[in-house]
Design an enzyme around this catalytic site. Structure first.
Site, PDB file in Angstrom:
ATOM      1  N   GLN A   1      -5.197 -10.803  -1.684  1.00 35.49           N
ATOM      2  CA  GLN A   1      -4.085 -11.361  -2.454  1.00 35.49           C
ATOM      3  C   GLN A   1      -4.716 -12.350  -3.423  1.00 35.49           C
ATOM      4  OE1 GLN A   1      -0.757 -11.019  -2.805  1.00 35.49           O
ATOM      5  NE2 GLN A   1      -0.597 -12.775  -4.145  1.00 35.49           N
ATOM      6  N   CYS A   2      -4.937 -11.919  -4.676  1.00 32.46           N
ATOM      7  CA  CYS A   2      -5.707 -12.732  -5.633  1.00 32.46           C
ATOM      8  C   CYS A   2      -4.859 -13.657  -6.496  1.00 32.46           C
ATOM      9  CB  CYS A   2      -6.558 -11.829  -6.528  1.00 32.46           C
ATOM     10  SG  CYS A   2      -7.946 -11.096  -5.643  1.00 32.46           S
ATOM     11  N   GLN A   3      -3.580 -13.336  -6.675  1.00 32.80           N
ATOM     12  CA  GLN A   3      -2.746 -14.216  -7.491  1.00 32.80           C
ATOM     13  C   GLN A   3      -2.525 -15.538  -6.745  1.00 32.80           C
ATOM     14  OE1 GLN A   3       1.325 -12.938  -8.232  1.00 32.80           O
ATOM     15  NE2 GLN A   3       1.178 -13.493 -10.360  1.00 32.80           N
TER      16      GLN A   3
ATOM     17  N   GLY B   1       6.505 -10.972   0.698  1.00 33.20           N
ATOM     18  CA  GLY B   1       7.387  -9.880   0.276  1.00 33.20           C
ATOM     19  C   GLY B   1       6.673  -8.720  -0.388  1.00 33.20           C
ATOM     20  N   GLY B   2       5.984  -8.985  -1.505  1.00 33.11           N
ATOM     21  CA  GLY B   2       5.295  -7.901  -2.212  1.00 33.11           C
ATOM     22  C   GLY B   2       4.369  -8.451  -3.278  1.00 33.11           C
ATOM     23  N   MET B   3       3.443  -7.613  -3.748  1.00 29.98           N
ATOM     24  CA  MET B   3       2.521  -7.991  -4.831  1.00 29.98           C
ATOM     25  C   MET B   3       2.307  -6.781  -5.724  1.00 29.98           C
ATOM     26  SD  MET B   3       0.676 -10.234  -6.326  1.00 29.98           S
ATOM     27  CE  MET B   3      -0.311  -9.930  -7.807  1.00 29.98           C
TER      28      MET B   3
ATOM     29  N   HIS C   1      11.457  -4.337  -8.599  1.00 27.85           N
ATOM     30  CA  HIS C   1      10.803  -5.533  -9.158  1.00 27.85           C
ATOM     31  C   HIS C   1       9.315  -5.276  -9.383  1.00 27.85           C
ATOM     32  CE1 HIS C   1      10.365  -9.893  -9.874  1.00 27.85           C
ATOM     33  NE2 HIS C   1       9.175  -9.722  -9.323  1.00 27.85           N
ATOM     34  N   GLU C   2       8.626  -4.792  -8.341  1.00 31.75           N
ATOM     35  CA  GLU C   2       7.172  -4.585  -8.475  1.00 31.75           C
ATOM     36  C   GLU C   2       6.868  -3.493  -9.499  1.00 31.75           C
ATOM     37  OE1 GLU C   2       5.733  -6.966  -7.277  1.00 31.75           O
ATOM     38  OE2 GLU C   2       6.964  -7.597  -5.598  1.00 31.75           O
TER      39      GLU C   2
ATOM     40  N   GLU D   1       7.372 -13.293 -14.658  1.00 40.32           N
ATOM     41  CA  GLU D   1       8.395 -13.124 -13.622  1.00 40.32           C
ATOM     42  C   GLU D   1       9.831 -13.109 -14.147  1.00 40.32           C
ATOM     43  OE1 GLU D   1       7.798 -11.967 -10.933  1.00 40.32           O
ATOM     44  OE2 GLU D   1       5.738 -12.495 -10.419  1.00 40.32           O
TER      45      GLU D   1
ATOM     46  N   TYR E   1      11.167 -17.024 -12.052  1.00 43.04           N
ATOM     47  CA  TYR E   1      11.910 -15.772 -11.913  1.00 43.04           C
ATOM     48  C   TYR E   1      13.334 -15.924 -12.456  1.00 43.04           C
ATOM     49  CZ  TYR E   1       8.354 -14.461  -8.368  1.00 43.04           C
ATOM     50  OH  TYR E   1       7.185 -14.167  -7.703  1.00 43.04           O
TER      51      TYR E   1
END
Length: 617
Positions: free
Chosen positions: A139-141, A273-275, A300-301, A323, A388
């Protein structure tokens, strides 16, 4: 003539990316599950952006073990510059001489991650669904790529990528799999997996995962990847809507450019949740609800494939460009597939999240502004629903200001103009003003808009007029329940027939936040009549269990404890433990001790804090 050095516009990198730009990275890594490390090399192709004025390259690193550095095949001198929190330790690579404008050099760095790496999570077999093999994912962000390899760790630089990854278990990366390239396993039982990313991407979208992973098709250009024991249910959940979503957004923006759109469903202990990693969205298994109602996360993704991944914020200070746009496009997809009232329903839920965030920070806080000041800050600290939802509301305001049909013409123009590029809010502003300059009505409205208030004022923006038709019915139902036992209302299964799971979520939220509490008997009755305790939709089930725990209804204790052993997403786990502890502290502690090894370390630490307070107290 004096040299003009433009300071980089991203304050959260220590690299000298104003002098050199990485155009291609080859990442060669061996995944070492026994050591919980990656080891290998990265090869950067750098283009000079000065007339030979820079004789060194500075890259971001954080807790890395550097072996050697070569420039154009020759060993090079390098040194660490002083560490600067929270950005890490800059790596300075010396060059014999400057390089002419636009000429290329190759830099090859041997590197190994350390146990302090902030980007990689290593799961034990116990933390996976079939409990057979270890698992790792990245998870780089926002600024964690620098803890995997030396790079220009900024969204203002994009490059193409080749991945050559060796692992004893299947590998996923943020590139297209080079199909048929996997070699037969070597004598040590490891296989080489190759991926190629032809679209330039920023460092925060570098992604890897490896574990017991199988794939199944969910559309003509999409697969879902997950643990073999969960493959069938994940395929069913996603196959009806994924291509529909892609078709909807392609009509709004323009055709999908990445080749494949795939989804990796991570192990249940994944705490988030998600990336939006390109080609492979990383997602929580809690979206697999057996009713296809939680896949707005996928909309969204998927939308990130245009906003964020193709057109990118130049720095995290302008995160709303990623976002806010993505939330706007996600809701346009929802409207195209389900109808316009659903877009407004989603926006109303979003407005609640926005008010919660403003309340959390305080209405005057810098992080409640659309454009934040992140100099010296860790961008993760500013993370909330503000970019967002305030971003969405700004774009929704612009849509209403110029008119939807006109705004629809601007969308593809904007995404074409900045395709493959990064931009800031000021470029966005000049682009929309320029686009409408010949339309006197729209131009006047945009020029009269108080841009400074939208960009820099803290707190809530003006609230739009939303279509409340989909929430009115559930607000009304919640009022009826809260009127019991002093009213003639008789609950029936028909009350919620025809409602979406998200409407049921809003109904349960209304019950939870009400000053009036349900009796244990009424809570039990609600679960029985509406079938809430048996819901496979975790968004619904977890809220019903919270309602029951709050009401002191013992019938939800068993199913709550059961759910807490199956999911590790903090959105559900933390509130459930808090409410369980208030009702039956012994049961809460026992449940946590039973499942502690299942949870992700971040989640485990947070629940420990919730249940036991700080260790030194």
């Amino acid at each position: 003539m004096p040299t003009v050095v433009n300071p980089p516009r991203d304050p959260n990198t220590l690299s000298n990316y104003n002098n050199w730009v990485s155009t291609h990275i080859t990442a060669n890594f061996d995944i070492l599950f026994d050591q919980r490390k990656l080891a290998g090399s990265v090869i950067h192709q750098f283009r000079s952006t000065t007339h030979g004025e820079s004789n060194h390259i500075i890259l971001d690193t954080n807790h890395l073990d550097i072996g050697s550095v070569k420039v154009n095949g020759q060993p090079s001198e390098w040194e660490y510059l002083p560490r600067l929190e929270p950005y890490g330790t800059p790596l300075k690579i010396k060059l014999d001489q400057g390089v002419k404008l636009n000429e290329m050099i190759e830099v090859d760095i041997s590197v190994k991650t350390t146990e302090k790496c902030t980007a990689l999570q290593w799961l034990t077999p116990a933390q996976t669904s079939n409990k057979k093999h270890p698992y790792m994912f990245s998870q780089c962000q926002a600024i964690h790529a620098r803890s995997i390899f030396p790079c220009q760790d900024t969204p203002d630089v994009k490059c193409t990528l080749d991945f050559n990854i060796t692992s004893p278990l299947p590998v996923i990366a943020s590139g297209l799999p080079v199909r048929g390239s996997s070699e037969a396993p070597k004598s040590d039982g490891k296989t080489l997996y190759k991926f190629h990313q032809k679209v330039p991407i920023p460092s925060y979208l570098f992604a890897l995962a490896s574990g017991d992973i199988s794939e199944a098709p969910i559309g003509p250009r999409s697969v879902v990847a997950t643990s073999p024991d969960k493959l069938g249910e994940c395929q069913w959940e996603l196959e009806a809507d994924t291509e529909k979503f892609i078709n909807a957004i392609e009509k709004i923006v323009y055709p999908y450019v990445w080749g494949e759109y795939n989804v990796l469903i991570l192990p249940p202990s994944f705490p988030y949740g998600g990336m939006e990693n390109p080609i492979f969205t990383f997602a929580t298994p809690s979206i697999i609800s057996k009713d296809r109602e939680n896949i707005d996360v996928i909309a969204h993704e998927l939308a990130h494939s245009w906003s964020g991944n193709l057109v990118t914020n130049a720095s995290w200070e302008h995160f709303w460009l990623n976002e806010g746009w993505t939330t706007y496009l996600e809701r346009r997809i929802v409207a195209a597939v389900h109808g316009e009232p659903y877009r407004h329903f989603s926006a109303i839920i979003g407005w609640k999240a926005l008010t919660d965030s403003v309340e959390h920070f305080g209405p005057e806080h810098d992080f409640t502004k659309l454009i934040t000041n992140l100099k010296g800050m860790d961008p993760d600290d500013a993370f909330s629903s503000i970019p967002y939802e305030k971003g969405f509301n700004f774009l929704f305001h612009l849509e209403n200001l110029v008119g939807k049909s006109k705004f629809d013409l601007f969308i593809p123009h904007y995404f074409n103009k900045y395709k493959g590029k990064s931009l800031d809010s000021y470029e966005f502003k000049s682009t929309i003003l320029d686009f409408f300059k010949d339309d006197s009505e729209a131009s006047t409205a945009l020029n009269e808009l108080d841009w400074d208030s939208w960009f820099y004022a803290p707190g809530l923006p003006p609230k739009p007029d939303f279509d409340t038709s989909l929430v009115d019915v559930v607000y009304d139902l919640a009022k009826k329940w809260l009127s019991l036992p002093n009213s003639s209302f008789k609950p029936q299964p028909e009350d919620i027939r025809g409602l979406t799971a998200n409407q049921v979520v809003v109904f349960l939220e209304q019950i939870l936040v009400s000053e009036r509490q349900l009796t244990p008997e009424l809570s039990k009755l609600m679960g029985e009549i509406y079938g809430l305790a048996a819901s496979q939709n975790i968004e619904v089930a977890n809220l019903y269990f919270q309602v029951g725990l709050q009401a002191g209804d013992a019938s939800v204790l068993e199913p709550t404890a059961d759910l807490l052993g199956k999911i590790g997403r903090m959105k559900f786990v933390r509130p459930l433990y808090r409410k369980l502890a208030k009702f039956d502290r012994k049961r809460a502690v026992e449940t946590f001790e039973k499942h502690r090894d299942f949870y992700h370390p971040i989640c485990r630490a947070m629940v420990e804090k919730d249940l036991f307070g700080k260790k030194d107290e």
